[in-house]
Design an enzyme around this catalytic site. Structure first.
Site, PDB file in Angstrom:
ATOM      1  N   SER A  18      49.745  45.579  43.084  1.00 14.83           N
ATOM      2  CA  SER A  18      48.970  44.799  42.084  1.00 14.83           C
ATOM      3  C   SER A  18      50.007  44.555  40.865  1.00 14.83           C
ATOM      4  CB  SER A  18      47.669  45.235  41.446  1.00 14.83           C
ATOM      5  OG  SER A  18      47.091  44.622  40.467  1.00 14.83           O
ATOM      6  N   HIS A  42      50.153  41.242  44.914  1.00 13.09           N
ATOM      7  CA  HIS A  42      48.615  40.983  44.336  1.00 13.09           C
ATOM      8  C   HIS A  42      48.426  40.538  43.008  1.00 13.09           C
ATOM      9  CE1 HIS A  42      44.287  41.761  45.062  1.00 13.09           C
ATOM     10  NE2 HIS A  42      44.171  42.209  43.839  1.00 13.09           N
ATOM     11  N   ASP A  44      45.619  39.708  40.032  1.00 19.32           N
ATOM     12  CA  ASP A  44      44.396  39.816  39.544  1.00 19.32           C
ATOM     13  C   ASP A  44      44.173  38.819  38.524  1.00 19.32           C
ATOM     14  OD1 ASP A  44      43.325  41.892  41.103  1.00 19.32           O
ATOM     15  OD2 ASP A  44      44.664  43.327  40.257  1.00 19.32           O
ATOM     16  N   MET A  46      41.397  37.662  35.588  1.00 20.71           N
ATOM     17  CA  MET A  46      40.367  37.749  35.027  1.00 20.71           C
ATOM     18  C   MET A  46      39.851  37.104  33.821  1.00 20.71           C
ATOM     19  SD  MET A  46      40.738  42.117  34.853  1.00 20.71           S
ATOM     20  CE  MET A  46      41.546  42.852  36.135  1.00 20.71           C
ATOM     21  N   HIS A  76      43.617  37.185  43.677  1.00 19.55           N
ATOM     22  CA  HIS A  76      42.034  37.753  43.369  1.00 19.55           C
ATOM     23  C   HIS A  76      41.615  37.300  42.307  1.00 19.55           C
ATOM     24  CE1 HIS A  76      39.541  41.562  42.997  1.00 19.55           C
ATOM     25  NE2 HIS A  76      38.731  40.508  43.164  1.00 19.55           N
ATOM     26  N   MET A  78      38.801  36.975  39.640  1.00 19.68           N
ATOM     27  CA  MET A  78      37.465  37.635  39.091  1.00 19.68           C
ATOM     28  C   MET A  78      36.945  36.686  38.031  1.00 19.68           C
ATOM     29  SD  MET A  78      38.871  41.613  39.136  1.00 19.68           S
ATOM     30  CE  MET A  78      40.599  41.338  39.328  1.00 19.68           C
ATOM     31  N   MET A 147      36.204  46.177  46.852  1.00 22.87           N
ATOM     32  CA  MET A 147      36.479  46.735  45.388  1.00 22.87           C
ATOM     33  C   MET A 147      36.066  48.203  45.732  1.00 22.87           C
ATOM     34  SD  MET A 147      37.978  44.581  43.745  1.00 22.87           S
ATOM     35  CE  MET A 147      37.885  45.701  42.408  1.00 22.87           C
ATOM     36  N   TYR A 153      39.446  46.263  35.168  1.00 27.07           N
ATOM     37  CA  TYR A 153      40.746  47.346  34.666  1.00 27.07           C
ATOM     38  C   TYR A 153      41.289  48.182  35.666  1.00 27.07           C
ATOM     39  CZ  TYR A 153      38.378  46.603  30.220  1.00 27.07           C
ATOM     40  OH  TYR A 153      37.775  46.002  29.115  1.00 27.07           O
ATOM     41  N   GLY A 154      42.646  48.342  35.589  1.00 33.30           N
ATOM     42  CA  GLY A 154      43.270  49.004  36.544  1.00 33.30           C
ATOM     43  C   GLY A 154      43.514  50.653  35.915  1.00 33.30           C
ATOM     44  N   ASP A 185      40.901  47.720  47.188  1.00 33.52           N
ATOM     45  CA  ASP A 185      41.583  47.433  45.847  1.00 33.52           C
ATOM     46  C   ASP A 185      41.019  48.361  44.971  1.00 33.52           C
ATOM     47  OD1 ASP A 185      42.755  46.853  43.557  1.00 33.52           O
ATOM     48  OD2 ASP A 185      41.811  44.739  43.620  1.00 33.52           O
ATOM     49  N   SER A 208      48.980  51.222  39.673  1.00 29.51           N
ATOM     50  CA  SER A 208      49.348  52.450  38.847  1.00 29.51           C
ATOM     51  C   SER A 208      50.122  53.165  39.795  1.00 29.51           C
ATOM     52  CB  SER A 208      48.424  52.987  38.094  1.00 29.51           C
ATOM     53  OG  SER A 208      47.166  53.340  38.623  1.00 29.51           O
TER      54      SER A 208
END
Length: 230
Positions: A18, A42, A44, A46, A76, A78, A147, A153-154, A185, A208
């Protein structure tokens, strides 16, 4: 882009680092540190509305496509309403777009639009959303994203209960002959990837755990090795 998504010839799990966990000022360096070990990238997206955070947009997807023309860009989104954002990510060069069933008013129409554009279509489920809601569109879904943390948040801790959803989706796929891949994920890494793979997951997003390590490529190799031991 025709046909169903396929796993590696070896039958191994796919690893999708990610980019949310990569250093935005050194993203190219972080991607190069993967040493070609990543199967997908990946991304993300948001909106600060559907989820309580802001991140990236179509400009990043477009830049990634330009820099890495052969990369599989797993996008992805969101965002809400999800339908309003499809055109910009289709044109930016996404390979797959996964949208949240919780954020789409017309999920069938949205999935059809993605597929008509020649992309793979995915549906994402929050930890508290049942896989049963996908029953009407499972036949047209290329990927179901489970999910395993609350989106936004990561670096969150893995919610182990979501493995039950993965198992249920794997069983439904087998019973009904569907072709979708199952992606997980959130909170995934070497410590739990064997468990995730055992539950029937095909694609693992790791943020992470990969980019927070001095050698991201070695982490991916280790995760793939551990997944094969299931």
């Amino acid at each position: 882009m025709a046909g169903s998504l396929q796993l590696k010839k070896s039958g191994g799990i796919l690893i999708a680092p990610s980019l949310l966990s990569a250093d935005i000022l050194n993203m190219e360096r972080h991607i190069e540190a993967l040493e070609g070990e990543a199967d997908w990238l990946h991304v993300d997206i948001m909106d600060g509305h559907f989820v309580p955070n802001l991140s990236y947009g179509p400009a990043l997807v477009k830049a990634l496509r330009r820099k890495y023309p052969g990369a599989f860009l797993d996008v992805h989104i969101m965002v809400e309403p999800a339908e309003d954002f499809l055109d910009m990510f289709i044109s930016a060069g996404a390979s797959l777009i996964a949208l949240h069933i919780e954020a789409a008013k017309h999920i069938y129409r949205a999935l059809q639009k993605i597929k008509d554009a020649g992309l793979y279509a995915g549906v994402a489920l929050d930890p508290g959303t049942s896989e049963e809601l996908l029953a009407p569109v499972m036949h047209m879904t290329d990927l179901i994203l489970v999910m395993s943390v609350n989106p936004g948040y990561g670096g969150q801790s893995f919610i182990a209960e979501t493995l039950n959803k993965t198992r249920a989706l794997s069983e439904l796929r087998r019973e009904r002959g569907f072709n979708y891949l199952i992606e997980m994920d959130g909170g995934a890494g070497p410590k739990n990837i064997a468990q995730i793979a055992e539950a029937g997951c095909d694609v693992v997003v790791a943020g992470s755990a990969v980019f927070g390590h001095p050698s991201p490529a070695s982490v991916i190799r280790e995760m793939r090795r551990l997944a094969r031991r299931r």
